[in-house]
Design an enzyme around this catalytic site. Structure first.
Site, PDB file in Angstrom:
ATOM      1  N   LYS A  52       0.825  -1.297  -0.037  1.00 26.69           N
ATOM      2  CA  LYS A  52       0.187  -0.120  -0.044  1.00 26.69           C
ATOM      3  C   LYS A  52       0.825   0.993   0.116  1.00 26.69           C
ATOM      4  O   LYS A  52       0.507   2.312  -0.275  1.00 26.69           O
ATOM      5  CB  LYS A  52      -0.925   0.043   1.354  1.00 26.69           C
ATOM      6  N   GLY A  53       2.167   0.881   0.429  1.00 26.96           N
ATOM      7  CA  GLY A  53       2.992   2.384   0.657  1.00 26.96           C
ATOM      8  C   GLY A  53       3.208   3.082  -0.558  1.00 26.96           C
ATOM      9  O   GLY A  53       3.513   4.305  -0.193  1.00 26.96           O
ATOM     10  N   ARG A 111       0.147   6.437   7.648  1.00 17.93           N
ATOM     11  CA  ARG A 111       0.262   6.472   6.055  1.00 17.93           C
ATOM     12  C   ARG A 111      -0.531   7.711   5.512  1.00 17.93           C
ATOM     13  O   ARG A 111       0.171   8.364   4.359  1.00 17.93           O
ATOM     14  CB  ARG A 111      -0.637   5.317   5.462  1.00 17.93           C
ATOM     15  N   GLU A 131       7.706   2.740  -6.026  1.00 19.08           N
ATOM     16  CA  GLU A 131       7.934   2.248  -4.466  1.00 19.08           C
ATOM     17  C   GLU A 131       7.896   3.268  -3.426  1.00 19.08           C
ATOM     18  O   GLU A 131       8.256   4.421  -3.821  1.00 19.08           O
ATOM     19  CB  GLU A 131       8.948   1.277  -4.415  1.00 19.08           C
ATOM     20  N   ASP A 132       7.526   2.901  -2.456  1.00 19.90           N
ATOM     21  CA  ASP A 132       7.637   3.960  -1.323  1.00 19.90           C
ATOM     22  C   ASP A 132       9.089   3.871  -0.866  1.00 19.90           C
ATOM     23  O   ASP A 132       9.893   5.245  -0.491  1.00 19.90           O
ATOM     24  CB  ASP A 132       6.759   3.494  -0.058  1.00 19.90           C
ATOM     25  N   LYS A 163      17.092   3.924   1.484  1.00 21.13           N
ATOM     26  CA  LYS A 163      18.036   3.805   2.622  1.00 21.13           C
ATOM     27  C   LYS A 163      19.147   3.066   2.213  1.00 21.13           C
ATOM     28  O   LYS A 163      19.341   1.738   2.482  1.00 21.13           O
ATOM     29  CB  LYS A 163      17.273   3.032   3.804  1.00 21.13           C
ATOM     30  N   PHE A 211      13.597   4.753  10.979  1.00 22.90           N
ATOM     31  CA  PHE A 211      12.216   4.412  10.632  1.00 22.90           C
ATOM     32  C   PHE A 211      11.143   5.569  10.390  1.00 22.90           C
ATOM     33  O   PHE A 211      11.130   6.191  11.209  1.00 22.90           O
ATOM     34  CB  PHE A 211      11.571   3.401  11.863  1.00 22.90           C
ATOM     35  N   ASP A 236      14.793  -0.666   1.213  1.00 23.43           N
ATOM     36  CA  ASP A 236      15.546  -0.919   2.414  1.00 23.43           C
ATOM     37  C   ASP A 236      16.623  -1.930   2.262  1.00 23.43           C
ATOM     38  O   ASP A 236      17.801  -1.424   1.607  1.00 23.43           O
ATOM     39  CB  ASP A 236      14.553  -1.412   3.373  1.00 23.43           C
ATOM     40  N   ASP A 271       4.083   3.260   6.696  1.00 21.38           N
ATOM     41  CA  ASP A 271       3.018   3.043   7.904  1.00 21.38           C
ATOM     42  C   ASP A 271       4.175   2.508   9.099  1.00 21.38           C
ATOM     43  O   ASP A 271       5.326   1.998   9.013  1.00 21.38           O
ATOM     44  CB  ASP A 271       2.214   1.939   7.608  1.00 21.38           C
TER      45      ASP A 271
HETATM   46  P1  IMP Z   1      13.052  -4.815   1.820  1.00 23.65           P
HETATM   47  O1  IMP Z   1      13.801  -3.506   0.927  1.00 23.65           O
HETATM   48  O2  IMP Z   1      12.872  -5.944   1.216  1.00 23.65           O
HETATM   49  O3  IMP Z   1      13.949  -4.739   3.053  1.00 23.65           O
HETATM   50  O4  IMP Z   1      11.614  -4.042   2.080  1.00 23.65           O
HETATM   51  C1  IMP Z   1      11.168  -2.649   1.873  1.00 23.65           C
HETATM   52  C2  IMP Z   1       9.896  -2.561   2.727  1.00 23.65           C
HETATM   53  O5  IMP Z   1       9.941  -2.513   4.155  1.00 23.65           O
HETATM   54  C3  IMP Z   1       9.139  -1.355   2.187  1.00 23.65           C
HETATM   55  O6  IMP Z   1       8.558  -1.280   1.055  1.00 23.65           O
HETATM   56  C4  IMP Z   1       8.563  -0.872   3.443  1.00 23.65           C
HETATM   57  O7  IMP Z   1       7.265  -1.650   3.345  1.00 23.65           O
HETATM   58  C5  IMP Z   1       8.974  -1.603   4.526  1.00 23.65           C
HETATM   59  N1  IMP Z   1       9.874  -0.527   5.123  1.00 23.65           N
HETATM   60  C6  IMP Z   1      11.410  -0.524   5.019  1.00 23.65           C
HETATM   61  N2  IMP Z   1      11.726   0.546   5.852  1.00 23.65           N
HETATM   62  C7  IMP Z   1      10.683   1.247   6.224  1.00 23.65           C
HETATM   63  C8  IMP Z   1      10.447   2.580   7.259  1.00 23.65           C
HETATM   64  O8  IMP Z   1      11.633   3.021   7.439  1.00 23.65           O
HETATM   65  N3  IMP Z   1       9.188   2.813   7.330  1.00 23.65           N
HETATM   66  C9  IMP Z   1       8.081   1.926   6.791  1.00 23.65           C
HETATM   67  N4  IMP Z   1       8.281   0.825   6.110  1.00 23.65           N
HETATM   68  C10 IMP Z   1       9.516   0.402   5.840  1.00 23.65           C
HETATM   69 MG    MG Z   2       6.620  -1.076   0.002  1.00 28.01          MG
END
Ligand code: IMP
Ligand code: MG
Length: 175
Positions: free
Chosen positions: A41-42, A163, A97-98, A129, A150, A101, A157
């Site tokens: 949803k992000g 959100r 994408e939001d 990040k 975070f 990470d 969220d």
């Molecule tokens: P990754 O890149 O597979 O570790 O996961 C990324 C997902 O983790 C993002 O799409 C978000 O849903 C969630 N996420 C990572 N960092 C944050 C944050 O700082 N706030 C909120 N959601 C986050």
């Molecule tokens: Mg996401």
């Protein structure tokens, strides 16, 4: 324990930067059609703000994925909770994408999308990040690189809350 949100990027800063990124995308895709794929949803707030500023022919589709693993560490194995409605074959696809990470979710998702034979797939993220990266992911458009904190708001969220904040904030806790 009480929680509060400290502003990291104001609504004006975020909107101004989205316009800059949209200007770049408008240049890069001039004369083409662009198919935006939003990761729910992000990504939805960012996708709407970005799409409003694009000048080429735009279509939209949505996908929802969940990552196997615990809450704090994504495994990189992605389960498609809601798949796209439309095929990708031959399309110029931009994944919206939001936040990136570890990069695990996105690298797996991009592979799934590339297997569907689009003309090309690029990635646009509101936040990145880079310090947290575990899997290498090529980010084509990024609005802001942020430190390892975070963040919430603008679609992001904490336990499904915040959100709807029109800015990006850092979660803070005190007892
Ligand atoms: P990754 O890149 O597979 O570790 O996961 C990324 C997902 O983790 C993002 O799409 C978000 O849903 C969630 N996420 C990572 N960092 C944050 C944050 O700082 N706030 C909120 N959601 C986050
Ligand atoms: Mg996401």
């Amino acid at each position: 324990m009480s929680e509060r949100v400290r502003v990291m990027l104001t609504e004006e800063e975020v909107d101004r930067r989205i316009q800059e990124v949209a200007d770049q995308i408008n240049k890069d895709y001039e004369g083409k059609s662009l198919h935006l794929v939003c990761v729910l949803k992000g990504g939805v707030f960012f996708m709407c703000e970005l799409a409003k500023r694009l000048t080429m022919s735009v279509s939209l589709d949505f996908m929802s994925v969940s990552s196997y693993g615990d809450d704090t560490k994504s495994s990189g194995i992605v389960r498609i909770v809601k798949d796209l409605d439309q095929p990708l074959a031959g399309k110029e696809v931009l994944v919206v994408e939001d936040i990136i990470d570890s990069g695990r979710t996105l690298s797996y998702l991009l592979q799934i999308l590339k297997d569907r034979q689009p003309a090309a797939v690029k990635l646009c993220t509101l936040l990145d990040k880079p310090d947290r990266r575990v899997v290498d992911v090529k980010v084509d458009y990024c609005c802001f690189e942020i430190p390892d904190e975070f963040v919430v708001g603008y679609g992001l969220d904490y336990a499904q809350k915040y959100r709807n904040l029109p800015y990006i904030g850092v979660m803070e806790f005190d007892d």
